[in-house]
Design an enzyme around this catalytic site. Structure first.
Site, mmCIF file in Angstrom:
data_model
loop_
_atom_site.group_PDB
_atom_site.id
_atom_site.type_symbol
_atom_site.label_atom_id
_atom_site.label_comp_id
_atom_site.label_asym_id
_atom_site.label_seq_id
_atom_site.Cartn_x
_atom_site.Cartn_y
_atom_site.Cartn_z
ATOM 1 N N CYS A 1 -3.679 -2.397 -0.771
ATOM 2 C CA CYS A 1 -2.720 -3.415 -0.339
ATOM 3 C C CYS A 1 -2.553 -4.539 -1.360
ATOM 4 O O CYS A 1 -1.841 -5.513 -1.114
ATOM 5 C CB CYS A 1 -3.133 -3.988 1.014
ATOM 6 S SG CYS A 1 -3.351 -2.731 2.277
ATOM 7 N N CYS B 1 0.805 -1.234 0.000
ATOM 8 C CA CYS B 1 0.000 0.000 0.000
ATOM 9 C C CYS B 1 0.837 1.283 0.000
ATOM 10 O O CYS B 1 0.375 2.314 -0.502
ATOM 11 C CB CYS B 1 -1.007 -0.002 1.138
ATOM 12 S SG CYS B 1 -0.328 -0.380 2.749
ATOM 13 N N LYS C 1 -4.925 -7.871 15.072
ATOM 14 C CA LYS C 1 -4.755 -6.430 14.923
ATOM 15 C C LYS C 1 -6.074 -5.772 14.551
ATOM 16 O O LYS C 1 -6.741 -6.274 13.658
ATOM 17 C CB LYS C 1 -3.740 -6.202 13.811
ATOM 18 C CG LYS C 1 -3.458 -4.765 13.490
ATOM 19 C CD LYS C 1 -2.622 -4.686 12.255
ATOM 20 C CE LYS C 1 -2.487 -3.235 11.866
ATOM 21 N NZ LYS C 1 -1.892 -3.029 10.608
ATOM 22 N N LYS D 1 -6.655 -9.380 10.693
ATOM 23 C CA LYS D 1 -6.510 -7.935 10.606
ATOM 24 C C LYS D 1 -7.847 -7.340 10.197
ATOM 25 O O LYS D 1 -8.367 -7.614 9.118
ATOM 26 C CB LYS D 1 -5.440 -7.586 9.582
ATOM 27 C CG LYS D 1 -5.220 -6.091 9.431
ATOM 28 C CD LYS D 1 -4.053 -5.797 8.514
ATOM 29 C CE LYS D 1 -3.884 -4.307 8.325
ATOM 30 N NZ LYS D 1 -2.764 -3.989 7.451
#
Ligand code: PBG
Ligand code: ZN
Length: 322
Positions: free
Chosen positions: A128, A120, A246, A193
């Site tokens: 990404c 990204c 995350k 994520k």
């Protein structure tokens, strides 16, 4: 009344004796942003206390950190050339590759360097993965991501950390590394994520915001937790060495669940937004920084995190907060 839980809370000594959760300096990984050029240590406005470093300044800063036990870092490259095909992400002269070589020369095995693998910050569109007819194309992205991981591994990364959330990227990276005899380079996968507003300050720091649209077609929907287990299982099957969750604070339940279903070490990423919120509240005098940071760190550990990636790492170790 026979049962009196307060007996075990009377003094600091007994509280320490019965505390279930311990934190250790070895659990922490500190993120760094490296930029091209010389003599730069430029504070990142959205993340008080964190800076962009040019390589020369980075070496100096790491040297200081090492004295306090900051010996594991997560490296992000910023300020690279951006192209449609992200070719600078695996170029011989990319800033991360250059930095890795220097870090290896200077610190060798005394420093453990994990690199973020994602395109990204290297694409004109800021996604990404590669775009095909306006949407992020999974399979053609795997090629570029694997090449980027390979470039980092060849330059001496201890581990690569793919953060793109394309399907099959852990397997693709593992295969590419193994084919090139880099069987010793590990993969710390950003397994779970979520598409999160907590990455806001980072995107300013890394100059990696998507120009158009958002990341919801590849990062996870925060309404889901069963899907997190599926992502983690796939990454484990594909050869991940460490699984990461995350963000961390709003996802303690996910950390706990991943820990229960996997025998791999579990890392959590205490991301930029979580960091900047604490820093902002502390500088306004609304909370005590040290106390609230350590409460958060213990929460990660209590949830099951074996490894904590945090921008607070340097403060925690340098100021002796443990
Ligand atoms: C790149 C990447 C991001 C973060 C780590 N790697 C941003 C994003 O996915 O938008 C976020 C880190 C942070 O917020 O501290 N894909
Ligand atoms: Zn990315």
């Amino acid at each position: 009344m026979y049962a009196r839980p307060r007996r075990l809370r009377r003094t600091q000594i007994i509280r320490n004796l019965v505390s279930e959760t311990k934190l250790d300096k070895d659990m922490f990984i500190y993120p760094y942003f490296v930029i091209p050029g010389k003599h730069f240590k430029e504070p990142i406005e959205s993340m008080p206390g964190i800076s962009h470093f040019s390589l020369d300044e980075l070496l100096k800063d790491i040297e200081v950190g090492l004295k306090f036990g900051v010996n594991k870092i997560l490296l992000f490259g910023v300020g690279n050339e951006k192209t449609e095909d992200a070719s600078s992400a695996y170029a011989e002269k990319s800033i991360v590759v250059e930095t890795l070589k220097e870090l290896n020369d200077k610190f060798g095995d005394n420093l453990f360097v994990v690199t973020d693998v994602c395109i990204c910050a290297y694409t004109t569109h800021g996604h990404c993965g590669l775009l095909k007819e306006g949407s992020v194309d999974n399979d053609s992205s795997l090629q570029v991501i694997s090449q980027m991981a390979l470039a980092h591994a060849e330059a001496g990364a201890s581990m690569v950390a793919p953060s793109d959330m394309m399907d099959g990227r852990v397997g693709a990276i593992r295969e590419t590394l193994d084919k090139n005899n880099l069987t010793e380079t590990g993969i710390m996968s950003y397994s779970v994520k979520y598409a999160s507003s907590y990455y806001g300050p980072f995107r300013e720091a890394a100059d990696s915001s998507p120009g158009k649209g958002d990341r919801k077609s590849y990062q996870m929907d925060f309404r889901n937790s069963r899907e997190a287990l599926r992502e983690a299982e796939l990454d484990e099957e594909e050869g991940a060495d460490i699984l990461m969750v995350k963000p961390a604070l709003a996802y303690l339940d996910i950390i706990k669940e991943i820990k229960q279903i996997s025998t791999l070490p579990v890392a959590c990423y205490n991301v930029s937004g979580e960091y900047s919120m604490v820093k902002a509240a502390a500088s306004a005098g609304f909370v005590d920084e040290k106390e609230i940071v350590m409460e958060n760190m213990y929460a990660f550990s209590r949830a099951g995190a074996d490894i904590i990636i945090s921008y607070h790492t340097r403060d925690i170790l340098e100021k002796g907060w443990l």
